[in-house]
Design a protein around this motif. Structure first.
Motif, short mmCIF file in Angstrom:
data_model
loop_
_atom_site.label_atom_id
_atom_site.label_comp_id
_atom_site.label_asym_id
_atom_site.label_seq_id
_atom_site.Cartn_x
_atom_site.Cartn_y
_atom_site.Cartn_z
N LEU A 97 0.81 -1.22 0.00
CA LEU A 97 0.00 0.00 0.00
C LEU A 97 0.85 1.27 0.00
O LEU A 97 1.95 1.30 0.56
CB LEU A 97 -0.90 0.03 1.25
CG LEU A 97 -1.93 -1.09 1.40
CD1 LEU A 97 -2.60 -1.01 2.77
CD2 LEU A 97 -2.98 -1.02 0.30
N LYS A 104 0.70 5.03 1.41
CA LYS A 104 0.00 5.86 2.37
C LYS A 104 0.40 7.31 2.12
O LYS A 104 1.59 7.61 1.96
CB LYS A 104 0.37 5.47 3.81
CG LYS A 104 -0.32 4.23 4.33
CD LYS A 104 0.15 2.92 3.79
CE LYS A 104 1.59 2.63 4.07
NZ LYS A 104 2.03 1.30 3.55
N LYS A 123 -5.02 6.17 1.32
CA LYS A 123 -4.17 5.04 0.95
C LYS A 123 -4.61 4.46 -0.40
O LYS A 123 -5.77 4.59 -0.78
CB LYS A 123 -4.17 3.97 2.04
CG LYS A 123 -5.38 3.11 2.10
CD LYS A 123 -5.11 1.96 3.05
CE LYS A 123 -6.40 1.27 3.45
NZ LYS A 123 -7.19 0.79 2.33
#
Ligand SMILES: Nc1ncnc2c1ncn2[C@@H]1O[C@H](COP(=O)(O)OP(=O)(O)OP(=O)(O)O)[C@@H](O)[C@H]1O
Ligand SMILES: CC(C)(CO)[C@@H](O)C(=O)NCCC(=O)O
Length: 420
Positions: free
Chosen positions: A58, A60, A104
């Protein structure tokens, strides 16, 4: 579809200094000495700090945005109020309200992140550091492996330079900041009960930070910037999502979470009772319902994967990964005599089964001596740490002083928004 987290956090910030020598807005180290003037407000519009943590799974993003409807009058009223409240706030301080936003994106869909940054005009509003070469464009703090991997892409697509910050430095800085400054950041979770833990900022260290991202890092934290990564495991959030996807055909992480919540791991896991004819193995402290072997039942049954419900497979997998991490974390805490273990990383996602399993593992192995604690902003430690690293460039008061000050409002837990 991009999964986006964007729950704003209110905070105030000081004005930025307009450096007329360069004819452009810059963040100056002595900006808190300056008195209010309206040109400085508009200059601040162009200086919205933001930071990235680009991990294996991911991305962020943490970004600051000034409140649009903050009139001069409102700003002045707020200054007056703050002067009374904040002891080291000079009379000349201008405080502008704004919000800290969290978002995100899946790393594999990095274009959605680039589009988002463009749609918010963030690529035009990052910072220029005083030591940066004049011909450099927007500079943004970035951590995680992707800060290296995608540096050229950001430069090419957005004209943004990623100023790399070490991932472990950022995780620790983010965790220390949240634990010291944000009430209700840490909590325990057991048997469906969430209890907030009061942290005394003067009695925080030492502790073990376990960040469960794609892989898992275990960090012994002894103070601000004082830490050692003492262990890690490659069996982490990426393992749960990767294996889970293959075994259940789930199309999204949220689907896998939701599915596993409905499942029953006892269908697949071999329990102590399965081995002992329904009895506990009391002598070594194992109840009949304890898992003796994750996925162990699958060896003795003449079944194929399709014969198991994806719900049950997901649940067994979640138990397996969470138990394992809880146990390794405890063993590391034991090694250093720590009683406090904080778990972060986006694997947790406020997911009760994961937290419950980790808590039980820590409690079981430590015989109740150690406690698993979780963080409300679990997935944003690195990004917040990177955001805070603007301090090094003279944004000290913006990041530390006012974030801390405003954190007394308690940051809300980040909620999922979906951007189509
Ligand atoms: N929407 C999502 N999509 C994919 N994974 C998710 C999602 N939400 C939570 N996760 C979980 O979070 C994990 C990633 O956590 P995190 O963002 O903290 O780590 P990372 O920075 O990507 O990884 P690393 O630090 O190891 O490079 C995933 O592997 C998965 O288990
Ligand atoms: C490699 C990192 C640090 C990247 O975030 C993370 O994925 C991790 O801690 N993995 C575990 C690696 C290991 O210690 O076995």
């Amino acid at each position: 579809m991009a999964a986006l987290e964007a729950a704003p956090v209110q905070l105030g910030t000081t004005e930025a200094q307009l450096d007329n020598d360069q004819g452009e807005a810059r963040i100056g180290s002595n900006f808190d000495e300056r008195g209010p003037d309206s040109s400085a407000i508009s200059s601040f519009d162009h200086i919205s700090p933001w930071a990235l943590d680009i991990g294996g799974s991911l991305i962020k993003l943490v970004y600051f945005s000034r409140e649009d409807n903050c009139s001069e009058n409102d700003a002045m009223k707020r200054i007056a109020k703050k002067e009374g409240e904040v002891s080291n706030c000079s009379k000349n301080y201008r405080v502008l309200d704004g919000k800290l936003y969290f978002a995100k994106f899946e790393t594999s869909k990095i274009n959605e992140c680039l589009d988002f940054i463009q749609s918010k005009q963030l690529h035009r509003s990052g910072c220029r550091f005083q030591e940066a070469p004049v011909n450099n464009n927007t500079i943004v703090k970035a951590t995680g492996g992707g800060a290296y991997k995608f540096a050229d892409l950001f430069k090419e697509k957005l004209g943004v330079s990623l100023d790399k910050e070490d991932e472990m430095d950022c995780l620790v800085a983010g965790a220390n900041f949240l634990l010291k400054a944000v009430p209700h950041e840490a909590f325990t979770y057991m048997d469906g009960q969430k209890e907030f833990v009061q942290i005394n900022p003067n009695d925080l260290f030492p502790y073990l930070l376990v960040n469960i991202g794609s892989g898992v890092s275990m960090i012994k934290v002894d103070g601000d910037g004082k830490y050692e990564r003492v262990s890690g495991t490659c069996v982490g959030g990426g393992t749960f999502w990767g294996l889970g996807r293959l075994l259940t055909n789930c199309k999204s992480f949220d689907e896998l979470l939701e599915l596993s919540h409905r499942g029953n791991n006892r269908v697949i896991d071999m329990l102590v009772g399965d081995i002992f004819g329904g009895m506990d193995y009391a002598k070594i402290g194992l109840s009949a319902t304890a898992i003796a072997s994750s996925f162990g039942k699958a060896i003795s049954e003449n079944k194929e994967l399709e014969d198991y419900r994806p719900e049950d497979v997901g649940r067994s997998l979640l138990r397996l990964i969470s138990n394992n991490i809880g146990q390794i974390a405890y063993l590391n805490a034991l090694l250093f005599g720590f009683k406090r273990i904080f778990f972060g990383g986006f694997f947790i996602r406020g997911h009760e089964d994961a937290m419950d399993t980790i808590s039980v593992a820590v409690q079981f192995w430590s015989k109740g001596e150690a406690k698993a604690m979780f963080l409300s902003h679990e997935g944003f430690l690195g990004a917040l740490g990177a955001f805070k690293s603007f301090e090094k460039h003279g944004l000290g008061n913006l990041m530390a002083h006012h974030l801390v000050e405003h954190s007394s409002m308690a940051l809300p837990h980040v909620e999922l928004n979906t951007l189509c």
